[in-house]
Design a protein around this motif. Structure first.
Motif, PDB file in Angstrom:
ATOM      1  N   THR A  58      47.113  29.165  32.448  1.00  0.00           N
ATOM      2  CA  THR A  58      46.328  29.218  32.968  1.00  0.00           C
ATOM      3  C   THR A  58      46.438  29.378  34.373  1.00  0.00           C
ATOM      4  O   THR A  58      45.578  30.442  35.420  1.00  0.00           O
ATOM      5  CB  THR A  58      46.116  27.142  33.755  1.00  0.00           C
ATOM      6  N   LEU A  59      47.820  29.429  34.704  1.00  0.00           N
ATOM      7  CA  LEU A  59      48.462  29.930  36.004  1.00  0.00           C
ATOM      8  C   LEU A  59      48.286  31.191  36.119  1.00  0.00           C
ATOM      9  O   LEU A  59      47.744  32.070  37.015  1.00  0.00           O
ATOM     10  CB  LEU A  59      49.787  29.352  37.052  1.00  0.00           C
ATOM     11  N   SER A  60      49.163  32.087  34.787  1.00  0.00           N
ATOM     12  CA  SER A  60      49.004  33.428  34.320  1.00  0.00           C
ATOM     13  C   SER A  60      47.646  33.771  34.213  1.00  0.00           C
ATOM     14  O   SER A  60      47.201  35.359  35.024  1.00  0.00           O
ATOM     15  CB  SER A  60      49.301  34.187  33.789  1.00  0.00           C
ATOM     16  N   HIS A  61      46.672  33.235  33.855  1.00  0.00           N
ATOM     17  CA  HIS A  61      45.211  34.231  33.699  1.00  0.00           C
ATOM     18  C   HIS A  61      44.439  34.081  34.886  1.00  0.00           C
ATOM     19  O   HIS A  61      43.441  35.122  34.665  1.00  0.00           O
ATOM     20  CB  HIS A  61      44.319  33.051  32.689  1.00  0.00           C
ATOM     21  N   MET A  62      44.976  33.127  35.695  1.00  0.00           N
ATOM     22  CA  MET A  62      43.737  33.086  36.823  1.00  0.00           C
ATOM     23  C   MET A  62      44.474  34.212  38.428  1.00  0.00           C
ATOM     24  O   MET A  62      43.810  34.490  38.916  1.00  0.00           O
ATOM     25  CB  MET A  62      44.980  31.582  37.794  1.00  0.00           C
ATOM     26  N   MET A  63      45.882  34.672  38.030  1.00  0.00           N
ATOM     27  CA  MET A  63      45.886  35.363  38.863  1.00  0.00           C
ATOM     28  C   MET A  63      46.007  37.284  37.551  1.00  0.00           C
ATOM     29  O   MET A  63      45.583  37.838  39.163  1.00  0.00           O
ATOM     30  CB  MET A  63      47.604  35.372  38.522  1.00  0.00           C
ATOM     31  N   ARG A  64      45.344  36.923  36.921  1.00  0.00           N
ATOM     32  CA  ARG A  64      45.395  38.650  36.084  1.00  0.00           C
ATOM     33  C   ARG A  64      43.349  38.684  36.708  1.00  0.00           C
ATOM     34  O   ARG A  64      42.980  39.317  37.083  1.00  0.00           O
ATOM     35  CB  ARG A  64      45.143  38.353  34.256  1.00  0.00           C
ATOM     36  N   THR A  65      42.853  37.402  37.085  1.00  0.00           N
ATOM     37  CA  THR A  65      41.080  37.553  37.293  1.00  0.00           C
ATOM     38  C   THR A  65      41.508  37.683  38.880  1.00  0.00           C
ATOM     39  O   THR A  65      40.965  38.308  38.953  1.00  0.00           O
ATOM     40  CB  THR A  65      40.994  35.605  37.016  1.00  0.00           C
ATOM     41  N   LEU A  66      42.854  37.569  39.631  1.00  0.00           N
ATOM     42  CA  LEU A  66      42.697  37.586  41.072  1.00  0.00           C
ATOM     43  C   LEU A  66      42.919  39.226  40.748  1.00  0.00           C
ATOM     44  O   LEU A  66      42.214  40.132  41.695  1.00  0.00           O
ATOM     45  CB  LEU A  66      43.538  37.539  41.261  1.00  0.00           C
ATOM     46  N   GLU A  67      43.706  39.877  39.736  1.00  0.00           N
ATOM     47  CA  GLU A  67      44.076  41.082  40.189  1.00  0.00           C
ATOM     48  C   GLU A  67      42.792  41.606  39.920  1.00  0.00           C
ATOM     49  O   GLU A  67      42.640  43.089  40.312  1.00  0.00           O
ATOM     50  CB  GLU A  67      45.664  41.095  38.917  1.00  0.00           C
ATOM     51  N   ALA A  68      42.003  41.865  38.558  1.00  0.00           N
ATOM     52  CA  ALA A  68      41.285  42.135  38.312  1.00  0.00           C
ATOM     53  C   ALA A  68      39.648  42.490  38.816  1.00  0.00           C
ATOM     54  O   ALA A  68      39.358  43.121  39.613  1.00  0.00           O
ATOM     55  CB  ALA A  68      40.498  41.394  37.468  1.00  0.00           C
ATOM     56  N   ASN A  69      40.180  41.131  40.140  1.00  0.00           N
ATOM     57  CA  ASN A  69      38.130  40.893  41.037  1.00  0.00           C
ATOM     58  C   ASN A  69      39.058  42.364  42.368  1.00  0.00           C
ATOM     59  O   ASN A  69      38.462  42.955  43.095  1.00  0.00           O
ATOM     60  CB  ASN A  69      38.489  39.699  41.508  1.00  0.00           C
ATOM     61  N   LEU A  70      40.365  42.006  42.089  1.00  0.00           N
ATOM     62  CA  LEU A  70      40.803  43.397  43.671  1.00  0.00           C
ATOM     63  C   LEU A  70      40.760  45.030  43.221  1.00  0.00           C
ATOM     64  O   LEU A  70      41.254  45.016  43.990  1.00  0.00           O
ATOM     65  CB  LEU A  70      42.492  42.486  44.030  1.00  0.00           C
ATOM     66  N   GLY A  71      41.224  44.179  42.471  1.00  0.00           N
ATOM     67  CA  GLY A  71      41.475  46.356  41.951  1.00  0.00           C
ATOM     68  C   GLY A  71      42.537  46.359  41.815  1.00  0.00           C
ATOM     69  O   GLY A  71      43.066  47.656  41.777  1.00  0.00           O
ATOM     70  N   VAL A  72      44.148  46.255  41.946  1.00  0.00           N
ATOM     71  CA  VAL A  72      44.763  45.783  42.162  1.00  0.00           C
ATOM     72  C   VAL A  72      46.002  45.181  41.579  1.00  0.00           C
ATOM     73  O   VAL A  72      45.436  44.064  41.544  1.00  0.00           O
ATOM     74  CB  VAL A  72      45.814  45.920  43.922  1.00  0.00           C
ATOM     75  N   ARG A  73      47.269  45.679  41.378  1.00  0.00           N
ATOM     76  CA  ARG A  73      48.251  44.969  40.748  1.00  0.00           C
ATOM     77  C   ARG A  73      48.935  43.960  42.017  1.00  0.00           C
ATOM     78  O   ARG A  73      49.416  44.559  42.838  1.00  0.00           O
ATOM     79  CB  ARG A  73      49.198  45.397  39.653  1.00  0.00           C
ATOM     80  N   LEU A  74      48.888  42.877  41.545  1.00  0.00           N
ATOM     81  CA  LEU A  74      49.694  41.954  42.732  1.00  0.00           C
ATOM     82  C   LEU A  74      50.619  41.528  42.254  1.00  0.00           C
ATOM     83  O   LEU A  74      52.032  41.625  43.572  1.00  0.00           O
ATOM     84  CB  LEU A  74      48.584  40.532  43.224  1.00  0.00           C
ATOM     85  N   LEU A  75      50.598  41.551  40.957  1.00  0.00           N
ATOM     86  CA  LEU A  75      52.492  40.872  40.849  1.00  0.00           C
ATOM     87  C   LEU A  75      53.144  42.102  39.805  1.00  0.00           C
ATOM     88  O   LEU A  75      52.344  42.184  39.054  1.00  0.00           O
ATOM     89  CB  LEU A  75      52.456  39.358  40.442  1.00  0.00           C
TER      90      LEU A  75
END
Length: 301
Positions: free
Chosen positions: A36-53
């Protein structure tokens, strides 16, 4: 299509992942599954349009963008926590969670009186007590407070005595002393089987003695090394050698005459356990309540 707005939960989750360098540890702290946490981070990265991790099968680390975002967001998240704390101060009783780092012996002392009284008096509070032999950086690892011996408390922390001075003593079983004459000085320990203590760093703990202002540090020898003082006491009871342990851990064994103190006059008391916390940060309401209970019981003791 408009992108979904960023959520505070996502940013807080990102901060925990970067702090722990682990999805699993961050997920455990948040009460979520790692997937669930991994999916949350993918959503965050998609919304920002940049890789964070940057993720691998064994590790996770922030990208430059992720590191920058966490650094910039940290003060804002802290301000949010302080705002909630200010609201919490208007409650009749504090609520929330308190995260404390302690050694295992310190945790046992907390369980004797302090934690039961604190949780009974403040039922809306919860305590996350993490036992670890390491002296952790409580700020970097997200703890509200730590508990360690006074000599180990960092100098930039505010310290509150958790109890009286503590004494380390050398003990052995009567059976062992029947076969091996009791040592008269710390140097005599070189001719004895000593139960060594291994510190979390892996280094052996050196036994410290003092008499008439003369301090001695002894490297002991023996064929048994342990990393738990309770087990060391049990080993001494079984006649496996002389142990150097906190006096309170062997009080019952000594009362029952299963253990005898040796080198008594070489073992003066030293600084006891202290609760400590950062002095430069806002003290949460729950921690203030915990300190209140600690001071009451320490004064009574």
């Amino acid at each position: 299509m408009n992108k979904a707005p960023l959520s505070l939960a996502e940013l807080n989750a990102l901060t925990l992942i970067v702090t722990h360098r682990s999805f699993r540890k961050a997920a455990d702290e948040l009460g979520l599954s790692a997937s669930t946490l991994s999916h949350m981070m993918r959503t965050l990265e998609a919304n920002l349009g940049v890789r964070l991790l940057n993720r691998t099968t064994r590790s996770v680390a922030p990208t430059s963008a992720g590191e920058r975002l966490v650094t910039r967001m940290a003060p804002l998240l802290r301000e949010f926590e302080l705002a909630l704390e200010e609201v919490n101060a208007f409650r009749d009783l504090p609520s929330g969670s308190l995260r404390i780092s302690a050694s295992e012996p310190a945790a046992r002392i907390l369980m004797e009186a302090i934690l039961p009284q604190f949780l009974a008096r403040f039922p809306q509070m919860s305590v996350d007590l993490v036992t670890d032999g390491r002296l952790v950086d409580i700020v970097a690892e997200g703890f509200d407070a730590g508990i360690r011996l006074g000599e180990s408390v960092p100098q930039d922390m505010v310290a509150v005595a958790l109890g009286p001075p503590m004494r380390f003593i050398t003990v052995a079983s009567p059976g062992y002393l029947e076969q091996h004459p009791a040592p008269s000085t710390p140097d005599d320990l070189q001719r004895h089987r000593c139960i060594a203590f291994r510190m979390p760093s892996g280094k052996p703990y050196r036994w410290e003695f003092e008499k008439y202002g003369q301090a001695l540090t002894v490297n002991t020898s023996g064929n048994l090394t342990l990393d738990n003082v309770e087990i060391m006491a049990d080993a001494a009871v079984r006649g496996l050698g002389i142990a150097y342990v906190p006096e309170h851990t062997v009080a019952q064994h000594m009362k029952a005459k299963r253990l005898v103190s040796v080198l008594e006059d070489w073992c003066p008391p030293g600084p006891g356990l202290f609760l400590y916390y950062p002095g430069h940060r806002h003290v949460p309401v729950g921690l203030r309540a915990f300190i209140e209970v600690v001071r009451e019981i320490a004064d009574v003791g």
